[in-house]
Design a protein around this motif. Structure first.
Motif, PDB file in Angstrom:
ATOM      1  N   TYR A 209      29.936  -5.916 126.006  1.00 43.53           N
ATOM      2  CA  TYR A 209      29.294  -6.865 126.940  1.00 43.53           C
ATOM      3  C   TYR A 209      29.141  -6.227 128.316  1.00 43.53           C
ATOM      4  O   TYR A 209      28.100  -6.322 128.950  1.00 43.53           O
ATOM      5  CB  TYR A 209      30.123  -8.144 127.087  1.00 43.53           C
ATOM      6  CG  TYR A 209      30.163  -9.009 125.852  1.00 43.53           C
ATOM      7  CD1 TYR A 209      29.117  -9.011 124.945  1.00 43.53           C
ATOM      8  CD2 TYR A 209      31.256  -9.829 125.604  1.00 43.53           C
ATOM      9  CE1 TYR A 209      29.160  -9.792 123.813  1.00 43.53           C
ATOM     10  CE2 TYR A 209      31.314 -10.627 124.476  1.00 43.53           C
ATOM     11  CZ  TYR A 209      30.256 -10.601 123.586  1.00 43.53           C
ATOM     12  OH  TYR A 209      30.312 -11.381 122.478  1.00 43.53           O
ATOM     13  N   VAL A 210      30.236  -5.581 128.766  1.00 48.24           N
ATOM     14  CA  VAL A 210      30.189  -4.946 130.080  1.00 48.24           C
ATOM     15  C   VAL A 210      29.134  -3.846 130.087  1.00 48.24           C
ATOM     16  O   VAL A 210      28.428  -3.639 131.068  1.00 48.24           O
ATOM     17  CB  VAL A 210      31.577  -4.378 130.444  1.00 48.24           C
ATOM     18  CG1 VAL A 210      31.478  -3.499 131.674  1.00 48.24           C
ATOM     19  CG2 VAL A 210      32.567  -5.511 130.682  1.00 48.24           C
ATOM     20  N   ASP A 211      29.011  -3.146 128.955  1.00 45.54           N
ATOM     21  CA  ASP A 211      28.022  -2.077 128.871  1.00 45.54           C
ATOM     22  C   ASP A 211      26.595  -2.612 128.822  1.00 45.54           C
ATOM     23  O   ASP A 211      25.653  -1.827 128.822  1.00 45.54           O
ATOM     24  CB  ASP A 211      28.285  -1.215 127.631  1.00 45.54           C
ATOM     25  CG  ASP A 211      29.465  -0.289 127.845  1.00 45.54           C
ATOM     26  OD1 ASP A 211      29.844  -0.081 129.008  1.00 45.54           O
ATOM     27  OD2 ASP A 211      30.021   0.223 126.854  1.00 45.54           O
ATOM     28  N   GLY A 212      26.458  -3.930 128.734  1.00 44.72           N
ATOM     29  CA  GLY A 212      25.116  -4.494 128.826  1.00 44.72           C
ATOM     30  C   GLY A 212      24.589  -5.102 127.545  1.00 44.72           C
ATOM     31  O   GLY A 212      23.409  -5.405 127.447  1.00 44.72           O
ATOM     32  N   ALA A 213      25.445  -5.272 126.540  1.00 45.87           N
ATOM     33  CA  ALA A 213      24.974  -5.828 125.277  1.00 45.87           C
ATOM     34  C   ALA A 213      25.006  -7.350 125.327  1.00 45.87           C
ATOM     35  O   ALA A 213      25.865  -7.934 125.976  1.00 45.87           O
ATOM     36  CB  ALA A 213      25.855  -5.341 124.130  1.00 45.87           C
ATOM     37  N   GLN A 217      23.398  -7.780 120.057  1.00 45.66           N
ATOM     38  CA  GLN A 217      23.554  -6.333 120.134  1.00 45.66           C
ATOM     39  C   GLN A 217      25.002  -5.933 119.861  1.00 45.66           C
ATOM     40  O   GLN A 217      25.257  -4.930 119.203  1.00 45.66           O
ATOM     41  CB  GLN A 217      23.108  -5.822 121.506  1.00 45.66           C
ATOM     42  CG  GLN A 217      21.591  -5.835 121.655  1.00 45.66           C
ATOM     43  CD  GLN A 217      21.156  -5.671 123.089  1.00 45.66           C
ATOM     44  OE1 GLN A 217      21.774  -6.195 124.004  1.00 45.66           O
ATOM     45  NE2 GLN A 217      20.068  -4.938 123.294  1.00 45.66           N
TER      46      GLN A 217
ATOM     47  N   LYS B  73      26.327  -8.587 131.231  1.00 43.12           N
ATOM     48  CA  LYS B  73      25.245  -7.597 131.171  1.00 43.12           C
ATOM     49  C   LYS B  73      24.321  -7.673 132.374  1.00 43.12           C
ATOM     50  O   LYS B  73      23.620  -6.722 132.670  1.00 43.12           O
ATOM     51  CB  LYS B  73      24.454  -7.745 129.870  1.00 43.12           C
ATOM     52  CG  LYS B  73      23.637  -9.011 129.749  1.00 43.12           C
ATOM     53  CD  LYS B  73      22.991  -9.083 128.368  1.00 43.12           C
ATOM     54  CE  LYS B  73      22.266 -10.381 128.141  1.00 43.12           C
ATOM     55  NZ  LYS B  73      21.041 -10.531 128.942  1.00 43.12           N
ATOM     56  N   PHE B  98      25.653   4.722 125.453  1.00 37.28           N
ATOM     57  CA  PHE B  98      25.472   3.332 124.999  1.00 37.28           C
ATOM     58  C   PHE B  98      24.933   2.377 126.075  1.00 37.28           C
ATOM     59  O   PHE B  98      23.948   1.672 125.841  1.00 37.28           O
ATOM     60  CB  PHE B  98      26.799   2.833 124.415  1.00 37.28           C
ATOM     61  CG  PHE B  98      26.713   1.506 123.714  1.00 37.28           C
ATOM     62  CD1 PHE B  98      25.922   1.340 122.589  1.00 37.28           C
ATOM     63  CD2 PHE B  98      27.439   0.413 124.175  1.00 37.28           C
ATOM     64  CE1 PHE B  98      25.849   0.123 121.936  1.00 37.28           C
ATOM     65  CE2 PHE B  98      27.376  -0.813 123.529  1.00 37.28           C
ATOM     66  CZ  PHE B  98      26.574  -0.958 122.412  1.00 37.28           C
ATOM     67  N   PRO B  99      25.524   2.364 127.284  1.00 37.03           N
ATOM     68  CA  PRO B  99      24.989   1.448 128.303  1.00 37.03           C
ATOM     69  C   PRO B  99      23.543   1.750 128.671  1.00 37.03           C
ATOM     70  O   PRO B  99      22.767   0.829 128.949  1.00 37.03           O
ATOM     71  CB  PRO B  99      25.908   1.684 129.516  1.00 37.03           C
ATOM     72  CG  PRO B  99      27.114   2.349 128.986  1.00 37.03           C
ATOM     73  CD  PRO B  99      26.700   3.107 127.763  1.00 37.03           C
ATOM     74  N   LYS B 101      21.295   3.192 126.642  1.00 33.18           N
ATOM     75  CA  LYS B 101      20.440   2.808 125.514  1.00 33.18           C
ATOM     76  C   LYS B 101      20.168   1.304 125.553  1.00 33.18           C
ATOM     77  O   LYS B 101      19.062   0.861 125.244  1.00 33.18           O
ATOM     78  CB  LYS B 101      21.109   3.168 124.194  1.00 33.18           C
ATOM     79  CG  LYS B 101      20.975   4.648 123.846  1.00 33.18           C
ATOM     80  CD  LYS B 101      21.588   4.947 122.484  1.00 33.18           C
ATOM     81  CE  LYS B 101      21.605   6.438 122.234  1.00 33.18           C
ATOM     82  NZ  LYS B 101      22.559   6.797 121.172  1.00 33.18           N
ATOM     83  N   LEU B 102      21.181   0.536 125.921  1.00 35.43           N
ATOM     84  CA  LEU B 102      20.986  -0.910 125.991  1.00 35.43           C
ATOM     85  C   LEU B 102      20.018  -1.273 127.110  1.00 35.43           C
ATOM     86  O   LEU B 102      19.318  -2.277 127.032  1.00 35.43           O
ATOM     87  CB  LEU B 102      22.325  -1.620 126.221  1.00 35.43           C
ATOM     88  CG  LEU B 102      23.285  -1.603 125.036  1.00 35.43           C
ATOM     89  CD1 LEU B 102      24.624  -2.166 125.438  1.00 35.43           C
ATOM     90  CD2 LEU B 102      22.713  -2.388 123.865  1.00 35.43           C
ATOM     91  N   LYS B 104      17.535   0.442 127.700  1.00 36.25           N
ATOM     92  CA  LYS B 104      16.267   0.980 127.196  1.00 36.25           C
ATOM     93  C   LYS B 104      15.687   2.019 128.145  1.00 36.25           C
ATOM     94  O   LYS B 104      14.482   2.064 128.384  1.00 36.25           O
ATOM     95  CB  LYS B 104      15.247  -0.139 126.963  1.00 36.25           C
ATOM     96  CG  LYS B 104      15.724  -1.178 125.964  1.00 36.25           C
ATOM     97  CD  LYS B 104      14.573  -1.754 125.157  1.00 36.25           C
ATOM     98  CE  LYS B 104      15.029  -2.366 123.861  1.00 36.25           C
ATOM     99  NZ  LYS B 104      16.064  -3.397 123.997  1.00 36.25           N
ATOM    100  N   ARG B 146      31.657   6.446 130.576  1.00 36.64           N
ATOM    101  CA  ARG B 146      30.836   5.343 130.082  1.00 36.64           C
ATOM    102  C   ARG B 146      30.680   4.267 131.159  1.00 36.64           C
ATOM    103  O   ARG B 146      29.637   3.633 131.280  1.00 36.64           O
ATOM    104  CB  ARG B 146      31.496   4.739 128.839  1.00 36.64           C
ATOM    105  CG  ARG B 146      30.648   3.704 128.157  1.00 36.64           C
ATOM    106  CD  ARG B 146      31.312   3.172 126.919  1.00 36.64           C
ATOM    107  NE  ARG B 146      32.536   2.450 127.234  1.00 36.64           N
ATOM    108  CZ  ARG B 146      33.371   1.976 126.312  1.00 36.64           C
ATOM    109  NH1 ARG B 146      33.128   2.168 125.052  1.00 36.64           N
ATOM    110  NH2 ARG B 146      34.460   1.330 126.676  1.00 36.64           N
ATOM    111  N   LYS B 150      26.018   4.316 134.205  1.00 32.10           N
ATOM    112  CA  LYS B 150      24.903   3.447 134.581  1.00 32.10           C
ATOM    113  C   LYS B 150      24.893   3.127 136.062  1.00 32.10           C
ATOM    114  O   LYS B 150      24.209   2.215 136.498  1.00 32.10           O
ATOM    115  CB  LYS B 150      24.933   2.169 133.748  1.00 32.10           C
ATOM    116  CG  LYS B 150      26.174   1.337 133.948  1.00 32.10           C
ATOM    117  CD  LYS B 150      26.040   0.039 133.174  1.00 32.10           C
ATOM    118  CE  LYS B 150      27.279  -0.789 133.306  1.00 32.10           C
ATOM    119  NZ  LYS B 150      27.222  -2.012 132.548  1.00 32.10           N
TER     120      LYS B 150
END
Lengths: 324, 365
Positions: A209-213, A217, B73, B98-99, B101-102, B104, B146, B150
């Motif tokens: 979630y923190v990573d943006g999902a 996702q 997010k 991963f962050p 890619k999310l 985009k 990680r 971002k």
């Protein structure tokens, strides 16, 4: 040396009952099936046969297998087709729909009570005695007095799409076969998957979630990849159990009348294992039935080997299937 | 980079009050530590800033934007978890990517940023490995990578060093501090280790039982603890705390009295001892006690006791002294070897003593 033996005595002692059970309930029937599959044992030569059991007087023959593989038995092609339809579609429900269901119950539904209620709903068919479950379906699908057609009518399904008999009319009967078995079977996968999902550390999901999902996702990119081993286990287990399970079909469609096949054959729900059962206990062709079963056993073994090859047996034996 | 404001936030789990009426402001680019024992609400507060928990009451602001209802997010935060929470099925490269890619971002941009951050954290050799093949320190760097890749507005660190061995912890402590100063990211660092908080943070928020105890820079916390909890929590070896009473027999002297102890406190104004007598807790840090010879000081301003046990620390000795019914710890330079049982006379550095009200627990001086 003596020490070594002594160390093994106690474990062996504890394991003996298990070995006896496996021997009686698994190894000996398998050996018998292999043996009988190569004979022409039936109700006609039964008494003579058991006197000659395991002597040279019994003539061993490949006749049974010839009849199966050359489709000399006219029922074989349809049975095979129905079996593939049955195993593949019920497996899809048990292994993949159960995954979707588990994600919904254990991940998307946050409310513990609601999640519990949903879980119990899916467990009901499994904790209901099989014959009651089968009877309830028979009542439910009755075109005149049952609920199913009325419910479909209420949902706006046009009248000409509703069958006059769910039991007899294909493809409705086959759809029914899939639903009956799928509803029972999905709970197995659900139990395995929900346990696995609950064992994924919350940190991992929070991190996504923190990573943006968003939730979808997180489910697709974090949770499902971590369920690889439970998925393999459920798929392998369910394939094998579906190949050999016919009890609900037997209970709903019966095996008594209709030349000993019940109405399963004409309803298009005659699966391989039920066919073998009918050959043995309706037509009393024990030799031929054993040959049919033996083919099922071999298909099962081939599939196990295949699954292990695909997923890597040794890696599956490693500890911690849900890695942390 | 943003300024984070916690505006009167509370978090309740059923009947458990995890965080109660917390007000805090974290300046743009500041490094703030949340310090407290386990269960004090520090991680809960962090998860509220992250957006994983929703506050039961109150608001969270990033600069002037109310983010209370935003999901994680949409907050542009980076976070390092105590367990690192690396995705076990992804390589180091994919974990860091991963962050992005999310978000985009284009593939080339992702590759560039991942390699850049990997070089910064010196993990560029490890990009093909899976987390299971990494040591604790390496996992820590990947988790940091990680979180940073971002370019977050706020960096949240939840006990990131607690799973590392002592040596590595000291190394990473300095490295995280340098990185934070270099990148100027507003950072919240949760820890139960006061040394970590003291060495790294610009300001420390000490928490206990869901409530903020004191929010100040490390030196102020150490020299001017606002209450008994802060006084006992900060400092190692911990502050000596003695329960007793204040007596003011006349207008210009104040005595601290406890079982077996009577000590004149020359620096304490008599009006502190309201009504001539007051229940207090006296606090003296071990390094603020010193041994004195028989004629060196006013006898009323010293305590007499016997050495209970001596703990050599190399540079110094930590001496436990039995005074009356109390055992006081004092730090003295390591010369000579004091012996257990020896009678000594000790004098506090009166400009550095602390007095707390026993009932309210608050500092009186």
């Amino acid at each position: 040396m003596a020490k070594k033996i002594r160390r093994w005595i106690l474990p062996l002692l504890f394991l003996t009952p298990l070995f006896i059970m496996i021997g009686l309930a698994w190894v000996s029937p398998l050996a018998l099936t292999v043996y009988l599959g190569f004979t022409d044992l039936s109700i006609r030569n039964f008494l003579a046969f058991i006197q000659d059991f395991f002597t040279d007087k019994v003539s061993l023959t490949l006749d049974n297998f010839r009849r199966i593989f050359t489709a000399e038995d006219p029922n074989i092609p349809l049975t095979l087709k129905v079996t593939v339809l049955y195993v593949v579609s019920v497996l899809a429900i048990n292994a993949f729909y159960a995954l979707v269901l588990s994600l919904a119950i254990a991940f998307f539904v946050r409310n513990e009570v609601l999640s519990m209620i949903l879980r119990i709903t899916w467990l009901l068919p499994r904790i209901t005695p099989g014959i009651i479950y089968a009877l309830m379906w028979i009542w439910f699908i009755d075109p005149r007095n049952g609920l199913l057609n009325d419910m479909l009518r209420l949902m706006g399904v046009p009248e000409d799409l509703l069958p006059d008999s769910w039991l007899l009319r294909t493809p409705y009967s086959q759809l029914l076969m899939i639903m009956i078995n799928g509803y029972v079977g999905a709970s197995f996968g659900m139990i395995v998957y929900t346990a696995a999902i609950k064992s994924i550390p919350t940190d991992l999901i929070n991190a996504s979630y923190v990573d943006g999902a968003n939730e979808f996702q997180a489910a697709r990119r974090v949770i499902i990849p971590l369920l690889k081993w439970p998925m393999l286990f459920v798929t392998a287990w369910q394939t094998l159990s579906l190949l050999s399970s016919y009890e609900y079909i037997l209970m709903v469609w019966g095996a008594g009348s209709g030349q000993g096949y019940g109405i399963a054959r004409s309803a298009g729900v005659m699966v391989w294992s039920l066919y073998s059962y009918s050959k043995a206990f309706a037509e009393y062709l024990y030799g031929y039935a054993s040959a049919l079963s033996l083919i099922l056993v071999i298909i099962g073994i081939v599939l196990i080997v295949l699954y292990f090859k695909i997923f890597g047996f040794r890696r599956m034996m490693e500890p911690s299937k849900v890695e942390v | 980079m943003v300024r984070v404001t916690l505006d009167n936030i509370s978090k309740f789990f059923g009947k458990v009050r995890a965080v109660v009426d917390l007000n805090l402001e974290i300046d743009d680019g500041e490094f703030v530590a949340f310090l407290g024992p386990s269960g004090c609400g520090k991680t809960t507060t962090l998860l509220m800033v992250a957006g994983i928990y929703r506050p039961s009451r109150g608001r969270i602001l990033f600069d002037n934007e109310d983010v209370t209802d935003l999901p994680p997010k949409d907050r542009n935060i980076g976070m390092v978890f105590q367990s690192y929470a690396l995705y076990p099925h992804m390589s180091v490269y994919d974990n860091i990517a991963f962050p992005l890619k999310l978000k985009k971002e284009p593939q080339r941009e992702i590759d560039k940023k991942v390699r850049e951050i990997a070089r910064l954290l010196r993990i560029d050799e490890l990009l093909d490995r899976k987390p299971a093949q990494l040591s604790g320190g390496q996992k820590q760097r990947v988790a940091l990578g990680r979180a940073l890749v971002k370019e977050p507005d706020v960096l949240l660190l939840d006990e990131p060093l607690s799973n590392l061995d002592a040596q590595l912890r000291i190394l990473m402590r300095a490295e995280i501090k340098r990185l934070q100063k270099e990148l100027r990211i507003t950072t919240i660092y949760v820890t139960h280790d006061q040394v970590e908080a003291m060495t790294m943070a610009d300001r420390i928020a000490v928490m206990n039982k869901g409530r903020l105890q004191q929010y100040a820079d490390p030196q102020t916390l150490y020299n001017k603890p606002a209450n008994i909890f802060v006084a006992s929590f900060i400092g190692s070896p911990p502050m000596n705390l003695i329960e007793g009473e204040l007596e003011a027999p006349d207008d210009n002297s104040v005595f601290f009295v406890s079982s077996g102890i009577k000590l004149k406190l020359p620096n304490v104004p008599p009006n502190v001892a309201k009504d001539g007598q007051r229940e207090v807790v006296l606090g003296v840090r071990p390094e603020d006690l010193q041994m004195v010879g028989p004629g060196d000081a006013d006898k009323e301003e010293t305590l007499e006791g016997s050495i209970y046990v001596v703990e050599p620390l190399g540079k110094e000795f930590l001496i436990n002294v039995q005074v009356g019914d109390h055992v006081l710890k004092m730090l003295v330079p390591a010369d000579g070897m004091p012996e257990a049982g020896q009678r000594i006379r000790i004098r506090p550095n009166f400009s550095k003593i602390h007095l707390f009200d026993k009932k309210s627990q608050k500092a009186l001086l």
